[in-house]
Design an enzyme around this catalytic site. Structure first.
Site, PDB file in Angstrom:
ATOM      1  CB  CYS A 137     -13.406 -13.693  30.942  1.00 47.62           C
ATOM      2  SG  CYS A 137     -12.963 -15.422  30.735  1.00 47.62           S
ATOM      3  CB  CYS A 140     -14.889 -15.820  28.142  1.00 45.32           C
ATOM      4  SG  CYS A 140     -14.659 -16.235  29.865  1.00 45.32           S
ATOM      5  CG  ASP A 141     -15.614 -12.580  26.033  1.00 45.29           C
ATOM      6  OD1 ASP A 141     -16.372 -13.465  25.600  1.00 45.29           O
ATOM      7  OD2 ASP A 141     -15.862 -11.928  27.062  1.00 45.29           O
TER       8      ASP A 141
END
Ligand code: NDP
Length: 316
Positions: A137, A140-141
């Protein structure tokens, strides 16, 4: 059949299911969450969640799940750690949710929040480094890779999108496509956009073979299979984003509710599935946004709709 059957069964213990459980139990609905085994969903393999409002310093994925679960428990929700294998029944006679190890549970209404699972390449090194430089992701990261070199695995629209997003942070993004340029799965538009980005470099005919590093990523080894196969290394890579697709966790619903051609729950009017009394929430019904915060919002909507459904039932 189990005793103490609830009014509402929430299938799934990620942000969607837990938010549904918080709302429903707080509204005094007798709620049981069948949270999956292992419990917690995709957030349990994320490192820090920094984009969920209310956590200015970020929060670890597993901590976020534990706190949300605690919040649902506080309002009286019950939990079973098990996997659902089948759902049957209808709005008039009630539903039966069958689990792998704990038998069947009856309920008047159901919220399906069983999520989706990222597909992984299947390397031992990938498994070891998930959450330590290997992610599925970028939203997300990606932030953790400011001015670093990363590699994206995949040749579909997800890979193009993730790579393009990552150029906001990373100094360079390799896209490792296992097939040739001519066989590329991505749409022309998404490919061109990635192609025109000066921070992106495509590596075609390139299958990831090994992610180097014990506790963090310190490079990748790739097999180039054009003509004679040979391996090459990209030692500057510090992050690997696997973008080879997601699968919704909906197998146990086949033949019971309508699923779309990718297997996601087919929903109308936000949370309604094809079966009255069965509501959808989170990534099992959403392959577009796939965020903890959107899943949580979706869970809230499903709980409110389930509550209205229960009120209507008791009026009959
Ligand atoms: P896709 O199934 O379209 O693509 C998967 C890609 O991963 C393919 O290139 C495939 O290679 C590759 N792949 C699969 N397994 C491996 C492996 N073990 N090792 C290396 N590579 C592998 O998945 P997507 O998630 O990209 O897209 C799913 C759907 O969502 C599509 O319909 C897409 O259009 C849509 N989507 C739309 C977006 C948008 O419009 N903004 C954004 C993202 C997705 P191969 O081709 O060789 O099989």
């Amino acid at each position: 059949m189990n005793q103490n059957n609830p009014d509402l069964i929430v299938i799934g213990g990620g942000p969607a299911g837990l938010t549904a459980a918080i709302y429903a139990s707080r509204a005094s609905i007798n709620t049981l969450v069948i949270e999956g085994s292992p419990a917690g969903g995709q957030l349990t393999i994320t490192s820090d969640v920094e984009n969920f409002p209310g956590f200015p310093d970020g929060i670890k994925g597993p901590d976020f799940i534990a706190k949300s679960r605690q919040q649902a428990l506080r309002f009286g929700a019950k939990f079973v750690e098990d996997n659902v294998v089948a759902v049957s029944g209808d709005a008039t006679g009630g539903f039966v949710v069958t689990t792998q190890d704990n038998g069947g549970f009856n309920a008047k209404t159901i919220v399906v929040a069983s999520g989706a699972s990222a597909r992984w390449v299947g390397l031992e090194s990938e498994k070891r480094l998930i959450g330590k430089g290997v992610s599925a992701c970028a939203t997300c990261d990606g932030f953790f890779f400011k001015n670093k070199v990363v590699a994206v695995v995949g040749g579909g629209d997800s890979a193009m999108e993730e790579a393009t997003f990552l150029t906001k942070f990373a100094s360079k993004v390799y896209i490792l496509v296992r097939g040739s340029k001519e066989q590329l799965r991505a749409s022309k538009f998404m490919f061109q956009k990635a192609m025109n980005n000066p921070r992106i470099e495509f590596k075609f005919n390139s299958q990831i073979k090994e992610i180097v590093g014990e506790t963090k990523v310190t490079g990748v080894v790739v097999t180039e299979a054009a003509g004679i196969s040979k391996d090459y290394s990209l030692p500057d890579v510090e992050g690997v984003f696997v973008a080879i697709g997601h699968s919704p966790n909906t197998k146990f619903l086949q033949g019971f509710v309508d699923l779309d051609k990718l297997g996601y729950l087919d929903v109308k009017n936000n949370t309604l599935t094809s079966v009255e009394g069965v509501f959808a929430a989170g990534d099992a019904a959403d392959h577009k946004y796939r965020q903890a915060v959107t899943a949580a919002g979706f869970g809230c909507m499903a709980a409110l709709d389930a509550e209205r459904f229960l009120t209507k039932l008791s009026d009959v």
